[in-house]
Enzyme design. Sequence first.
Site, PDB file in Angstrom:
ATOM      1  N   ASN A 168      79.741 -58.065  65.367  1.00  0.00           N
ATOM      2  CA  ASN A 168      80.210 -59.373  65.846  1.00  0.00           C
ATOM      3  C   ASN A 168      78.966 -60.244  65.942  1.00  0.00           C
ATOM      4  OD1 ASN A 168      81.165 -61.577  67.238  1.00  0.00           O
ATOM      5  ND2 ASN A 168      81.463 -60.492  69.181  1.00  0.00           N
ATOM      6  N   TRP A 169      78.812 -61.108  64.946  1.00  0.00           N
ATOM      7  CA  TRP A 169      77.566 -61.886  64.867  1.00  0.00           C
ATOM      8  C   TRP A 169      77.493 -63.003  65.905  1.00  0.00           C
ATOM      9  CZ3 TRP A 169      77.386 -62.737  58.787  1.00  0.00           C
ATOM     10  CH2 TRP A 169      77.108 -61.505  58.182  1.00  0.00           C
ATOM     11  N   LYS A 170      78.626 -63.359  66.493  1.00  0.00           N
ATOM     12  CA  LYS A 170      78.668 -64.477  67.458  1.00  0.00           C
ATOM     13  C   LYS A 170      78.090 -65.739  66.802  1.00  0.00           C
ATOM     14  CE  LYS A 170      78.544 -61.120  71.140  1.00  0.00           C
ATOM     15  NZ  LYS A 170      78.250 -60.806  72.518  1.00  0.00           N
ATOM     16  N   HIS A 179      87.935 -62.151  72.705  1.00  0.00           N
ATOM     17  CA  HIS A 179      86.594 -61.745  73.146  1.00  0.00           C
ATOM     18  C   HIS A 179      86.333 -62.358  74.521  1.00  0.00           C
ATOM     19  CE1 HIS A 179      82.293 -61.327  73.462  1.00  0.00           C
ATOM     20  NE2 HIS A 179      82.391 -60.379  72.552  1.00  0.00           N
ATOM     21  N   GLU A 226      83.872 -63.765  75.742  1.00  0.00           N
ATOM     22  CA  GLU A 226      83.209 -65.077  75.722  1.00  0.00           C
ATOM     23  C   GLU A 226      84.229 -66.193  75.465  1.00  0.00           C
ATOM     24  OE1 GLU A 226      80.177 -63.901  72.926  1.00  0.00           O
ATOM     25  OE2 GLU A 226      79.325 -62.609  74.466  1.00  0.00           O
ATOM     26  N   GLU A 253      85.523 -53.665  75.964  1.00  0.00           N
ATOM     27  CA  GLU A 253      84.180 -54.218  76.173  1.00  0.00           C
ATOM     28  C   GLU A 253      84.016 -54.619  77.638  1.00  0.00           C
ATOM     29  OE1 GLU A 253      82.463 -55.843  72.226  1.00  0.00           O
ATOM     30  OE2 GLU A 253      83.620 -57.428  73.139  1.00  0.00           O
ATOM     31  N   GLY A 309      75.638 -57.731  76.041  1.00  0.00           N
ATOM     32  CA  GLY A 309      74.378 -58.458  75.916  1.00  0.00           C
ATOM     33  C   GLY A 309      73.429 -58.229  77.078  1.00  0.00           C
ATOM     34  N   SER A 368      76.473 -53.637  74.531  1.00  0.00           N
ATOM     35  CA  SER A 368      75.157 -53.005  74.361  1.00  0.00           C
ATOM     36  C   SER A 368      75.253 -51.660  73.638  1.00  0.00           C
ATOM     37  CB  SER A 368      74.443 -52.872  75.709  1.00  0.00           C
ATOM     38  OG  SER A 368      74.259 -54.155  76.283  1.00  0.00           O
ATOM     39  N   GLY A 416      77.422 -56.370  69.009  1.00  0.00           N
ATOM     40  CA  GLY A 416      76.891 -57.728  68.964  1.00  0.00           C
ATOM     41  C   GLY A 416      75.444 -57.728  68.503  1.00  0.00           C
ATOM     42  N   GLY A 417      74.516 -57.806  69.457  1.00  0.00           N
ATOM     43  CA  GLY A 417      73.094 -57.953  69.162  1.00  0.00           C
ATOM     44  C   GLY A 417      72.567 -57.004  68.091  1.00  0.00           C
TER      45      GLY A 417
HETATM   46  P1  PGA Z   1      76.472 -56.733  72.545  1.00  0.00           P
HETATM   47  O1  PGA Z   1      77.845 -57.552  72.312  1.00  0.00           O
HETATM   48  O2  PGA Z   1      76.528 -55.554  71.600  1.00  0.00           O
HETATM   49  O3  PGA Z   1      75.372 -57.697  72.195  1.00  0.00           O
HETATM   50  O4  PGA Z   1      76.461 -56.307  73.963  1.00  0.00           O
HETATM   51  C1  PGA Z   1      79.055 -56.902  72.057  1.00  0.00           C
HETATM   52  C2  PGA Z   1      80.161 -57.907  71.945  1.00  0.00           C
HETATM   53  O5  PGA Z   1      80.176 -58.891  72.699  1.00  0.00           O
HETATM   54  O6  PGA Z   1      81.067 -57.746  71.098  1.00  0.00           O
END
Ligand code: PGA
Length: 254
Positions: free
Chosen positions: A9-11, A96, A98, A168, A174, A213, A234-235
């Site tokens: 998930n590149w955001k 998600h 966010e 999640e 993050g 994470s 994500g990251g």
């Molecule tokens: P993260 O994000 O791996 O950077 O914690 C995961 C996500 O929000 O899908």
Amino acid sequence: MRKPLVMGNWKLNGTKDSVTALVNALVPAANDASAKADVAVCAPAVFIGMVENLAQGSKLLWGSEDCDVHTSGAYTGENSPTMLKEFGCTYAIVGHSERRDYHKESNECVAAKYKAAQENGLIPVLCVGESEQEFDAGKTMDVVKAELKAVIDLCGIESFANAVIAYEPIWAIGTGKTATPEIAQKVHSDIRAYLASFDAEVAAKVQILYGGSCNAKTAPELFSQADIDGGLVGGASLKADDFKSIIAAAVANA
Ligand code: PGA
């Protein structure tokens, strides 16, 4: 047997150059993994056409980070499921945390997006998970069940035959604070048990990814848990080598 799925998930990240380099590095890794694990990247909408051009004909799958409930019309700024499908998306992330937080998406709104994605040939990736406060109060499953129930009410339990769930915990996203494999496994198995109370067969087959994470270090033990079928990353999905290590962990646990 459930096939593992590793999804990036590149955001809100990427440039034309970084997307080109990343997809070019991931295509061979996805091809090599494909017999044992599926690999996908969910990109910001402006990059989806580029990803399609770079990944077409390979085993690397792609998707969007969100999708609108409408297929067309006067909805400035949105991306419709039919448009995403036309650009070769297999998946659409919906709900998600966010989006739920910054865009005030309710459980009902997320369920409507899930329905629109599915009706237009995309596989919705339904994100669920609790805040730190809810975790501390022992309310994880109350929150997660309400998020799942909104979808069951609108689309039926059978809709999960063609969907992915991503658990999640918001406190792990993050933050570098990964849920322990034991905590994650317990929630995953509780999610499966909840779905099984409606339909055991659907519950046994649905892929439940862990996100928050998830990285090269934490993935091997997380993916070895019985009810964890891969990760939403994500990251660590922005760096080819890290993401490839996570793919390798999924293959090793397939
Ligand atoms: P993260 O994000 O791996 O950077 O914690 C995961 C996500 O929000 O899908």
